[in-house]
Design a protein around this motif. Sequence first.
Motif, PDB file in Angstrom:
ATOM      1  N   THR A  28      14.021   1.439  -2.479  1.00 58.97           N
ATOM      2  CA  THR A  28      13.849   2.475  -1.281  1.00 58.97           C
ATOM      3  C   THR A  28      12.601   3.050  -1.071  1.00 58.97           C
ATOM      4  O   THR A  28      12.109   3.129  -0.037  1.00 58.97           O
ATOM      5  CB  THR A  28      14.964   3.742  -1.662  1.00 58.97           C
ATOM      6  OG1 THR A  28      16.149   2.834  -1.783  1.00 58.97           O
ATOM      7  CG2 THR A  28      14.696   4.781  -0.546  1.00 58.97           C
ATOM      8  N   ALA A  29      11.665   3.262  -2.156  1.00 58.08           N
ATOM      9  CA  ALA A  29      10.426   3.716  -1.895  1.00 58.08           C
ATOM     10  C   ALA A  29       9.605   2.796  -1.230  1.00 58.08           C
ATOM     11  O   ALA A  29       8.823   3.041  -0.255  1.00 58.08           O
ATOM     12  CB  ALA A  29       9.764   4.372  -3.427  1.00 58.08           C
ATOM     13  N   LEU A  32      10.409   2.750   2.470  1.00 51.25           N
ATOM     14  CA  LEU A  32       9.875   3.722   2.994  1.00 51.25           C
ATOM     15  C   LEU A  32       8.422   3.837   3.203  1.00 51.25           C
ATOM     16  O   LEU A  32       7.981   4.002   4.380  1.00 51.25           O
ATOM     17  CB  LEU A  32      10.145   5.181   2.390  1.00 51.25           C
ATOM     18  CG  LEU A  32      11.607   5.509   2.253  1.00 51.25           C
ATOM     19  CD1 LEU A  32      11.906   6.679   1.258  1.00 51.25           C
ATOM     20  CD2 LEU A  32      12.202   5.741   3.702  1.00 51.25           C
ATOM     21  N   PRO A  38      13.502   7.365   7.330  1.00 54.14           N
ATOM     22  CA  PRO A  38      14.149   7.671   6.260  1.00 54.14           C
ATOM     23  C   PRO A  38      15.658   7.856   6.485  1.00 54.14           C
ATOM     24  O   PRO A  38      16.622   7.505   5.726  1.00 54.14           O
ATOM     25  CB  PRO A  38      13.639   9.286   6.091  1.00 54.14           C
ATOM     26  CG  PRO A  38      12.252   9.070   6.377  1.00 54.14           C
ATOM     27  CD  PRO A  38      12.405   8.072   7.713  1.00 54.14           C
ATOM     28  N   LYS A  41      17.955   4.639   5.433  1.00 55.67           N
ATOM     29  CA  LYS A  41      18.281   4.298   4.176  1.00 55.67           C
ATOM     30  C   LYS A  41      19.603   5.121   3.405  1.00 55.67           C
ATOM     31  O   LYS A  41      19.687   6.112   3.973  1.00 55.67           O
ATOM     32  CB  LYS A  41      16.944   4.445   3.370  1.00 55.67           C
ATOM     33  CG  LYS A  41      16.409   5.965   3.077  1.00 55.67           C
ATOM     34  CD  LYS A  41      16.857   6.393   1.672  1.00 55.67           C
ATOM     35  CE  LYS A  41      16.243   7.733   1.627  1.00 55.67           C
ATOM     36  NZ  LYS A  41      17.477   8.439   0.478  1.00 55.67           N
TER      37      LYS A  41
END
Length: 78
Positions: A28-29, A32, A38, A41
């Motif tokens: 996820t990081a 992003l 954002p 996700k």
Amino acid sequence: MFQRLRDREAVTDVQLQELSGTRGNITTAALLAAGIPPERKQIAAPEKVEAKELDVPLKLDLGTTSKSAIPAPKLSSI
């Protein structure tokens, strides 16, 4: 050698769930950082799946949204 390692290093379900959570957070990081909005996700709770022999069990869902949703960013490379 692989079998000896498996026999010596027992990995609990809790450890595997922690690993899957960490993988999800890192993925996820990275997404992003690559520019996805954002709100696009979502990380679901880890789910136990059965492996076949030497396979690595992994369940990944890249769900879809309607066409009216925010468009995906243009990425040169990830």
